[in-house]
Design a protein around this motif. Structure first.
Motif, PDB file in Angstrom:
ATOM      1  N   UNK A  15       0.782  -1.274  -0.042  1.00 45.81           N
ATOM      2  CA  UNK A  15       0.319   0.309  -0.179  1.00 45.81           C
ATOM      3  C   UNK A  15       0.991   1.449  -0.087  1.00 45.81           C
ATOM      4  N   UNK A  16       2.271   0.920   0.921  1.00 47.53           N
ATOM      5  CA  UNK A  16       2.865   2.425   0.915  1.00 47.53           C
ATOM      6  C   UNK A  16       3.366   2.071  -0.701  1.00 47.53           C
ATOM      7  N   UNK A  17       3.993   1.448  -1.034  1.00 46.96           N
ATOM      8  CA  UNK A  17       4.991   1.495  -2.295  1.00 46.96           C
ATOM      9  C   UNK A  17       3.812   2.362  -3.178  1.00 46.96           C
ATOM     10  N   UNK A  18       2.448   1.834  -3.680  1.00 43.96           N
ATOM     11  CA  UNK A  18       1.523   1.933  -4.367  1.00 43.96           C
ATOM     12  C   UNK A  18       1.254   3.317  -4.064  1.00 43.96           C
ATOM     13  N   UNK A  19       1.219   4.081  -2.918  1.00 44.39           N
ATOM     14  CA  UNK A  19       1.232   5.637  -2.891  1.00 44.39           C
ATOM     15  C   UNK A  19       2.208   5.550  -3.344  1.00 44.39           C
ATOM     16  N   UNK A  20       3.178   5.816  -3.379  1.00 41.77           N
ATOM     17  CA  UNK A  20       4.521   6.268  -3.393  1.00 41.77           C
ATOM     18  C   UNK A  20       4.155   6.655  -4.947  1.00 41.77           C
ATOM     19  N   UNK A  21       4.019   5.253  -5.647  1.00 43.50           N
ATOM     20  CA  UNK A  21       3.896   5.262  -6.621  1.00 43.50           C
ATOM     21  C   UNK A  21       2.934   6.861  -7.571  1.00 43.50           C
ATOM     22  N   UNK A  22       1.444   6.651  -7.227  1.00 47.55           N
ATOM     23  CA  UNK A  22       0.927   7.318  -7.329  1.00 47.55           C
ATOM     24  C   UNK A  22       1.430   8.742  -7.487  1.00 47.55           C
ATOM     25  N   UNK A  23       2.268   8.864  -5.881  1.00 42.93           N
ATOM     26  CA  UNK A  23       1.764  10.043  -6.096  1.00 42.93           C
ATOM     27  C   UNK A  23       3.417  10.728  -7.483  1.00 42.93           C
ATOM     28  N   UNK A  24       4.207   9.813  -7.339  1.00 41.89           N
ATOM     29  CA  UNK A  24       4.902  10.287  -8.898  1.00 41.89           C
ATOM     30  C   UNK A  24       4.643  11.086  -9.974  1.00 41.89           C
ATOM     31  N   UNK A  25       3.572   9.575 -10.049  1.00 40.41           N
ATOM     32  CA  UNK A  25       2.335   9.940 -11.630  1.00 40.41           C
ATOM     33  C   UNK A  25       1.140  11.657 -11.416  1.00 40.41           C
ATOM     34  N   UNK A  26       0.864  11.833  -9.942  1.00 39.80           N
ATOM     35  CA  UNK A  26       0.138  12.910  -9.914  1.00 39.80           C
ATOM     36  C   UNK A  26       0.303  14.226  -9.889  1.00 39.80           C
ATOM     37  N   UNK A  27       2.015  13.804  -9.573  1.00 38.14           N
ATOM     38  CA  UNK A  27       2.985  14.821  -9.370  1.00 38.14           C
ATOM     39  C   UNK A  27       3.145  15.698 -10.807  1.00 38.14           C
ATOM     40  N   UNK A  28       3.652  14.597 -11.779  1.00 35.92           N
ATOM     41  CA  UNK A  28       3.920  14.907 -13.583  1.00 35.92           C
ATOM     42  C   UNK A  28       2.951  15.529 -13.879  1.00 35.92           C
ATOM     43  N   UNK A  29       1.765  14.285 -13.733  1.00 34.53           N
ATOM     44  CA  UNK A  29       0.654  14.593 -14.727  1.00 34.53           C
ATOM     45  C   UNK A  29       0.263  16.272 -14.209  1.00 34.53           C
ATOM     46  N   UNK A  30       0.366  17.200 -12.783  1.00 37.20           N
ATOM     47  CA  UNK A  30       0.403  18.262 -12.935  1.00 37.20           C
ATOM     48  C   UNK A  30       1.002  19.440 -13.338  1.00 37.20           C
ATOM     49  N   UNK A  31       2.364  18.263 -13.501  1.00 31.78           N
ATOM     50  CA  UNK A  31       3.160  19.831 -13.634  1.00 31.78           C
ATOM     51  C   UNK A  31       3.023  19.680 -15.647  1.00 31.78           C
ATOM     52  N   UNK A  32       2.118  18.665 -15.836  1.00 26.32           N
ATOM     53  CA  UNK A  32       1.796  18.407 -17.229  1.00 26.32           C
ATOM     54  C   UNK A  32       0.748  20.188 -17.878  1.00 26.32           C
ATOM     55  N   UNK A  33      -0.345  20.200 -16.490  1.00 25.62           N
ATOM     56  CA  UNK A  33      -1.137  20.431 -16.633  1.00 25.62           C
ATOM     57  C   UNK A  33      -0.738  22.036 -16.500  1.00 25.62           C
TER      58      UNK A  33
END
Length: 192
Positions: A15-33
């Protein structure tokens, strides 16, 4: 007694790993926007400059570069490997700067995260365009030295890594390393 707690600890770690991986994608997508919103003021060079840190922090580009040319990687010397990683990295960032050149109300939606084989994570998202059309984006992440990094993006079922690997490994096999670099440099120039 210790065995009773093992599944709980493994589940928490996943669960911790899943959250960390999701955070990487969310941060990247936020930067794209963010880049899309400022696209006009930034121009191509500004978008490129803003995306350099976002891409380097979220993508494992040296690994992806190696995977794109497959077993031919072993035949390259150290200087050729460095040149290829540099060119490939510039191409990836240039492509993002070219494709994300305007904003008209797009958003990203996180769908799910699940563990894959070999300790990887799959983060499922979608890009919602201004017209309501949805593009399904699945990110495959690998843990490298304690950091989750993107190694593949699958858009509507089409793997970017598989496409590049087919193209690049065939080109280097048929035409050689220098030709492949020339092709990639041509694409960079075309997108600017």
């Amino acid at each position: 007694m210790l065995l009773l707690f093992m599944p709980i600890q493994t589940g928490v770690a996943t669960e911790v790993a899943a959250d960390a991986a999701a955070d990487v994608v969310a941060h990247f997508q936020s930067e794209l926007l963010s880049v899309m919103r400022d696209a006009t003021a930034l121009g191509f060079e500004g978008r490129f400059a803003r995306l350099v840190p976002a891409v380097r922090q979220s993508h494992d580009l040296p690994r992806v570069a190696r995977l794109t040319i497959g077993r031919r990687w072993r035949s390259l010397d150290t200087q050729q490997k460095a040149r290829f990683v540099d060119t490939f990295t510039r191409l990836v960032i240039t492509t993002y700067a070219h494709q994300f050149h305007a904003y008209s109300g797009e958003s990203f939606n996180s769908k799910s995260v699940r563990a894959l084989k070999r300790g990887r994570m799959l983060v499922r998202t979608e890009l919602i365009k201004a017209n309501g059309k949805r593009v399904h984006l699945d990110y495959v992440l690998n843990n490298r030295q304690g950091r989750w990094l993107i190694i593949n993006i699958i858009a509507d079922g089409v793997s970017d890594l598989a496409l590049k690997r087919a193209e690049y490994s065939n080109d280097i096999k048929r035409n050689g390393f220098e030709h492949l670099l020339s092709v990639l440099e041509g694409k960079i120039a075309q997108y600017k």
